[in-house]
Design a protein around this motif. Structure first.
Motif, PDB file in Angstrom:
ATOM      1  N   ALA A   1       8.324 -33.851  10.933  1.00 33.52           N
ATOM      2  CA  ALA A   1       7.111 -34.474  10.180  1.00 33.52           C
ATOM      3  C   ALA A   1       5.966 -33.509  10.015  1.00 33.52           C
ATOM      4  CB  ALA A   1       6.656 -35.699  11.036  1.00 33.52           C
ATOM      5  N   GLU A   2       6.003 -32.526  11.196  1.00 32.42           N
ATOM      6  CA  GLU A   2       4.888 -31.666  10.890  1.00 32.42           C
ATOM      7  C   GLU A   2       5.070 -30.696   9.703  1.00 32.42           C
ATOM      8  OE1 GLU A   2       2.465 -28.413  13.658  1.00 32.42           O
ATOM      9  OE2 GLU A   2       4.046 -29.487  14.516  1.00 32.42           O
ATOM     10  N   ALA A   3       6.248 -30.286   9.610  1.00 34.49           N
ATOM     11  CA  ALA A   3       6.617 -29.128   8.430  1.00 34.49           C
ATOM     12  C   ALA A   3       6.141 -30.067   7.282  1.00 34.49           C
ATOM     13  CB  ALA A   3       8.068 -29.000   8.644  1.00 34.49           C
ATOM     14  N   VAL A   4       6.763 -31.307   7.119  1.00 30.44           N
ATOM     15  CA  VAL A   4       6.401 -31.652   6.076  1.00 30.44           C
ATOM     16  C   VAL A   4       4.923 -31.975   5.752  1.00 30.44           C
ATOM     17  CG1 VAL A   4       6.492 -34.044   4.690  1.00 30.44           C
ATOM     18  CG2 VAL A   4       8.374 -33.177   5.912  1.00 30.44           C
ATOM     19  N   ALA A   5       4.095 -32.141   6.703  1.00 29.95           N
ATOM     20  CA  ALA A   5       2.516 -32.290   6.537  1.00 29.95           C
ATOM     21  C   ALA A   5       1.941 -30.903   6.155  1.00 29.95           C
ATOM     22  CB  ALA A   5       1.954 -32.681   7.917  1.00 29.95           C
ATOM     23  N   MET A   6       2.358 -29.786   6.688  1.00 32.70           N
ATOM     24  CA  MET A   6       2.052 -28.496   6.474  1.00 32.70           C
ATOM     25  C   MET A   6       2.193 -28.177   4.834  1.00 32.70           C
ATOM     26  SD  MET A   6       3.782 -26.502   9.710  1.00 32.70           S
ATOM     27  CE  MET A   6       3.387 -24.803   9.152  1.00 32.70           C
ATOM     28  N   ASP A   7       3.543 -28.416   4.353  1.00 30.12           N
ATOM     29  CA  ASP A   7       3.622 -28.374   3.043  1.00 30.12           C
ATOM     30  C   ASP A   7       2.795 -29.243   2.071  1.00 30.12           C
ATOM     31  OD1 ASP A   7       5.572 -26.349   3.196  1.00 30.12           O
ATOM     32  OD2 ASP A   7       7.134 -27.704   3.360  1.00 30.12           O
ATOM     33  N   ARG A   8       2.397 -30.357   2.343  1.00 33.13           N
ATOM     34  CA  ARG A   8       1.931 -31.363   1.830  1.00 33.13           C
ATOM     35  C   ARG A   8       0.327 -30.787   1.803  1.00 33.13           C
ATOM     36  NH1 ARG A   8       1.578 -37.957   2.796  1.00 33.13           N
ATOM     37  NH2 ARG A   8       0.075 -38.270   1.133  1.00 33.13           N
ATOM     38  N   ILE A   9      -0.181 -30.463   2.727  1.00 35.49           N
ATOM     39  CA  ILE A   9      -1.615 -30.068   2.706  1.00 35.49           C
ATOM     40  C   ILE A   9      -1.846 -28.613   2.047  1.00 35.49           C
ATOM     41  CG2 ILE A   9      -3.694 -29.333   4.318  1.00 35.49           C
ATOM     42  CD1 ILE A   9      -2.779 -31.575   6.393  1.00 35.49           C
ATOM     43  N   TYR A  10      -0.710 -27.980   2.149  1.00 37.50           N
ATOM     44  CA  TYR A  10      -0.795 -26.542   1.431  1.00 37.50           C
ATOM     45  C   TYR A  10      -0.811 -26.668  -0.135  1.00 37.50           C
ATOM     46  CZ  TYR A  10       0.767 -22.040  -0.256  1.00 37.50           C
ATOM     47  OH  TYR A  10       0.879 -20.811  -0.906  1.00 37.50           O
ATOM     48  N   ASP A  11      -0.067 -27.675  -0.623  1.00 35.99           N
ATOM     49  CA  ASP A  11       0.100 -28.107  -2.079  1.00 35.99           C
ATOM     50  C   ASP A  11      -1.331 -28.607  -2.420  1.00 35.99           C
ATOM     51  OD1 ASP A  11       2.786 -27.255  -2.147  1.00 35.99           O
ATOM     52  OD2 ASP A  11       3.366 -29.308  -1.990  1.00 35.99           O
ATOM     53  N   THR A  12      -1.886 -29.551  -1.580  1.00 34.24           N
ATOM     54  CA  THR A  12      -3.116 -30.122  -2.039  1.00 34.24           C
ATOM     55  C   THR A  12      -4.487 -28.872  -2.184  1.00 34.24           C
ATOM     56  OG1 THR A  12      -2.887 -32.018  -1.007  1.00 34.24           O
ATOM     57  CG2 THR A  12      -5.306 -31.262  -1.410  1.00 34.24           C
ATOM     58  N   MET A  13      -4.202 -27.890  -1.220  1.00 37.11           N
ATOM     59  CA  MET A  13      -5.378 -26.700  -1.246  1.00 37.11           C
ATOM     60  C   MET A  13      -5.060 -25.516  -2.183  1.00 37.11           C
ATOM     61  SD  MET A  13      -7.512 -28.219   0.550  1.00 37.11           S
ATOM     62  CE  MET A  13      -8.578 -26.776   0.271  1.00 37.11           C
ATOM     63  N   THR A  14      -3.978 -25.529  -2.727  1.00 35.46           N
ATOM     64  CA  THR A  14      -3.602 -24.387  -3.636  1.00 35.46           C
ATOM     65  C   THR A  14      -3.380 -24.609  -4.974  1.00 35.46           C
ATOM     66  OG1 THR A  14      -1.210 -24.828  -3.054  1.00 35.46           O
ATOM     67  CG2 THR A  14      -2.414 -22.929  -1.814  1.00 35.46           C
ATOM     68  N   LYS A  15      -3.908 -25.998  -5.310  1.00 33.42           N
ATOM     69  CA  LYS A  15      -4.117 -26.610  -6.711  1.00 33.42           C
ATOM     70  C   LYS A  15      -5.494 -27.130  -6.925  1.00 33.42           C
ATOM     71  CE  LYS A  15       0.680 -27.467  -7.148  1.00 33.42           C
ATOM     72  NZ  LYS A  15       1.767 -28.484  -7.199  1.00 33.42           N
ATOM     73  N   ASP A  16      -5.832 -26.942  -8.156  1.00 35.68           N
ATOM     74  CA  ASP A  16      -7.152 -27.310  -8.318  1.00 35.68           C
ATOM     75  C   ASP A  16      -7.230 -28.621  -9.141  1.00 35.68           C
ATOM     76  OD1 ASP A  16      -6.605 -26.963 -10.966  1.00 35.68           O
ATOM     77  OD2 ASP A  16      -7.992 -25.436 -11.459  1.00 35.68           O
ATOM     78  N   GLU A  17      -8.379 -29.209  -9.430  1.00 40.61           N
ATOM     79  CA  GLU A  17      -8.391 -30.797  -9.826  1.00 40.61           C
ATOM     80  C   GLU A  17      -7.499 -30.907 -11.135  1.00 40.61           C
ATOM     81  OE1 GLU A  17     -12.118 -28.811 -11.288  1.00 40.61           O
ATOM     82  OE2 GLU A  17     -11.009 -28.727  -9.344  1.00 40.61           O
ATOM     83  N   ASN A  18      -7.242 -29.793 -11.715  1.00 41.87           N
ATOM     84  CA  ASN A  18      -6.327 -29.656 -13.045  1.00 41.87           C
ATOM     85  C   ASN A  18      -5.041 -29.474 -13.041  1.00 41.87           C
ATOM     86  OD1 ASN A  18      -8.440 -30.340 -14.998  1.00 41.87           O
ATOM     87  ND2 ASN A  18      -9.219 -28.182 -14.543  1.00 41.87           N
ATOM     88  N   GLY A  19      -4.673 -29.379 -11.399  1.00 46.82           N
ATOM     89  CA  GLY A  19      -3.272 -29.454 -11.157  1.00 46.82           C
ATOM     90  C   GLY A  19      -2.863 -27.731 -11.245  1.00 46.82           C
TER      91      GLY A  19
END
Length: 615
Positions: free
Chosen positions: A298-316
């Motif tokens: 579950a932690e590994a999934v969380a790492m990837d999920r937050i990484y995806d949020t922070m490496t994309k801007d509001e336009n994706g």
């Protein structure tokens, strides 16, 4: 609820008679356990190579498996016995030991205070401020050492008490913060052979030996927490030859942690009528959080999920994250072992010592510039995660925030994350806009609007709280630039007039949001920067409430869609350029680095002043 709760007295150098039972017992659970990656007795695997808990090594053509020790055991197999889970009796013994040790610390403050009052009454001579300070400093030293000894003995959930107190130098006497600072990231490390046994048990498949995965594996851990520890390693060519960090759970720690929170939850329920706040609600929220924390998958999934949020801007579109986030190594993650990117640096809890070694003084331009960078990075990360997706890192403390060698900020340990629902997230965004758009701190219409939104979130205050109470709580939590809170409340968390004292209940969804805001506010206070999270988060909040209109389908007309893309690319290149410049500055000689930092600091303060005038 967030850091200090209710200490009903004077705190500072003269911390007299604090309600320290709440600090010692309830604070760790309020803020929840760090690194909650624990397990019960490891179950046997189905493959033959995992039937016994062993470490295998061979001397024939085997690569070096430790950068700190090159010798390999000639014995093919070493067997380890893992400790059993705690029994119910042992759990009760832990609770009894804690209370029998903590209560005397509390009573010692009462005794000392009474002793000084009696002495003054009989002699008619009042102590000078310097004499009184010396007496209380000695009292703090004695209490801090006893507390450190208790936590060293019990470990488990109580490690969090030490981490929280050590992280709040702005609130607690230095005797306590210094005595407990070692609990940040260096907690009773397990023997490396036992660690390797857990890793082998979890990762090896049939026919594999330890050296098939790791070309190097450091004997000394990078850090040891209450329930897990991390070692640096290098993967073999078969697995990518990269430098990694290997996080390993302590065997059979789950029952200890769960027992601690169960004890505190029961105490909160039993004494609910006598306690000033609804601690039971907080403990119930944290108890729910623990299920995923024992699971590294579950932690590994969380790492990837937050990484995806922070490496994309509001336009994706791709953007550079303001903070460095490690990624898990695919194929090398199990419930109890997590192999991930290695971040070269030191935790924030040791950053001051590292800066001192490099000749950087606490009040130097470099130090101040870094502090502002840290404040900005954490503000951006938590603002976007909380408001855009509602999914965020829920255990931010100085042991989990890293200062990397190139001057970047890193964030580790995603074992505790939180997902808040869409409705509370929307209401939270409305609170940010209402706070940012208010005419003044005492405008009745603004206070009513902010207060209603706070009540909509689920905030409940004492029956005798003034009407401005809900608005005061929101302002205290999200706007550190406020000088005077409405309703006669004071900003200080430990003040008798703090709005926290008026809280009867706080919504479970937002308990851990509060922890993040308190961390950022604490950093801003130490830097003496009037920092308003509501102001900083307002643009994100507005975008969220508008439904991220910028992400809607773009119709290509007159080349406008192409212009948007070029603008976004230029923005990305500008961010990338700033990052490269910052890293280049860290490599300059000390005198030159100081001059460059001083210039940058002046420019940044000038921009902040212009922004304040516009407000």
């Amino acid at each position: 609820y967030f850091s200090t709760i209710t200490i009903h007295t004077n705190i500072g150098r003269n911390m007299k008679l604090p309600s320290i039972t709440l600090v010692l017992a309830f604070m760790p659970s309020i803020l929840s356990p760090s690194h909650a990656f624990t397990s019960q007795t490891l179950p046997a695997k189905t493959t033959a190579s995992r039937q016994s808990i062993t470490t295998k090594a061979t001397t024939n053509n085997a690569p070096d498996v430790s950068s700190s020790s090159t010798e390999q055991e000639s014995v093919a197999t070493s067997t380890f016995e893992f400790p059993p889970p705690l029994t119910e009796v042992q759990r009760l013994q832990r609770a009894a030991k804690f209370w029998s040790s903590a209560i005397p610390i509390v009573l010692s403050y009462s005794t000392k205070d009474a002793e000084l009052r009696v002495k003054e009454a009989f002699t008619g001579v009042a102590l000078t401020e310097a004499e009184e300070e010396l007496i209380w400093n000695e009292q703090h030293e004695e209490g801090a050492q006893k507390l450190a000894n208790i936590i060293t003995s019990l470990k488990g959930f109580y490690i969090k008490t030490a981490q929280i107190i050590a992280a709040r130098q702005d609130l607690f006497p230095p005797e306590y913060t210094e005595a407990l600072s070692n609990f940040m990231d260096n907690v009773d490390p397990l023997p490396v052979d036992l660690i390797k046994a857990v890793v082998a048990k979890e990762l090896l498949i049939r026919g594999e030996v330890f050296e098939d995965i790791f070309a190097q594996f450091d004997d000394e851990p990078l850090g040891a927490a209450s329930v897990a520890q991390v070692h640096r390693a290098v993967l073999t060519e078969k697995y990518g030859s990269k430098e990694v960090a290997v996080k390993v759970q302590r065997p059979s720690i789950e029952s200890k942690l769960m027992g601690d929170i169960a004890n505190l939850k029961q105490l909160a329920k039993t004494f609910s009528g006598a306690l000033p706040l609804d601690y039971y609600t907080v403990f119930a929220e944290l108890e729910k959080q623990l299920a995923d924390e024992f699971n590294f998958l579950a932690e590994a999934v969380a790492m990837d999920r937050i990484y995806d949020t922070m490496t994309k801007d509001e336009n994706g579109l791709p953007c550079e994250s303001p903070i460095v986030l490690p990624r898990p190594v695919s194929g090398l993650v199990t419930k109890r072992v997590l192999v991930m990117d290695y971040l070269e640096g030191v935790p924030l809890s040791r950053a001051a010592d590292e800066m001192a070694k490099r000749g950087i003084k606490p009040d130097s331009p470099e130090s101040q510039l870094f502090g502002r960078k840290l404040l900005r990075s954490l503000t951006d990360v938590f603002g976007r995660c909380i408001l855009e997706t509602g999914f965020f890192h829920a255990d931010p403390h100085p042991g989990n925030i890293f200062v990397l060698d190139d001057g970047s900020i890193g964030l580790i340990d995603f074992g505790q994350v939180k997902q808040i629902g869409g409705r509370p997230r929307e209401t939270l965004a409305k609170v940010m806009l209402a706070l940012d758009g208010r005419e003044s701190d005492d405008n009745p219409a603004d206070l009513e609007k902010i207060g209603n939104l706070a009540l909509e979130l689920g905030v409940e205050l004492a029956d005798d709280a003034p009407a401005e109470g809900p608005a005061a709580v929101a302002m205290w939590l999200f706007d550190g630039s406020v000088e005077q809170l409405p309703g006669g409340y004071e900003k200080g968390e430990l003040s008798p007039n703090s709005p926290v004292k008026a809280l009867k209940s706080f919504p479970q969804d937002l308990v851990l949001v509060g922890r993040s805001t308190i961390l950022i506010k604490g950093i801003a206070n130490r830097l003496e920067i009037p920092w308003s999270l509501s102001k900083e988060w307002a643009p994100t909040a507005k975008r969220v409430l508008e439904g991220n209109a910028n992400q809607s389908t773009v119709v290509v007309k007159d080349g406008k869609a192409n212009k948007i893309r070029i603008r976004d690319v230029m923005k990305l290149l500008k961010t990338w350029g700033r990052g490269k410049t910052s890293r280049a500055v860290t490599r300059l000689p000390s005198p030159m680095r100081t001059k460059v930092a001083a210039i940058a600091l002046r420019l940044q303060k000038r921009r902040e002043a212009k922004g304040a005038k516009k407000q």
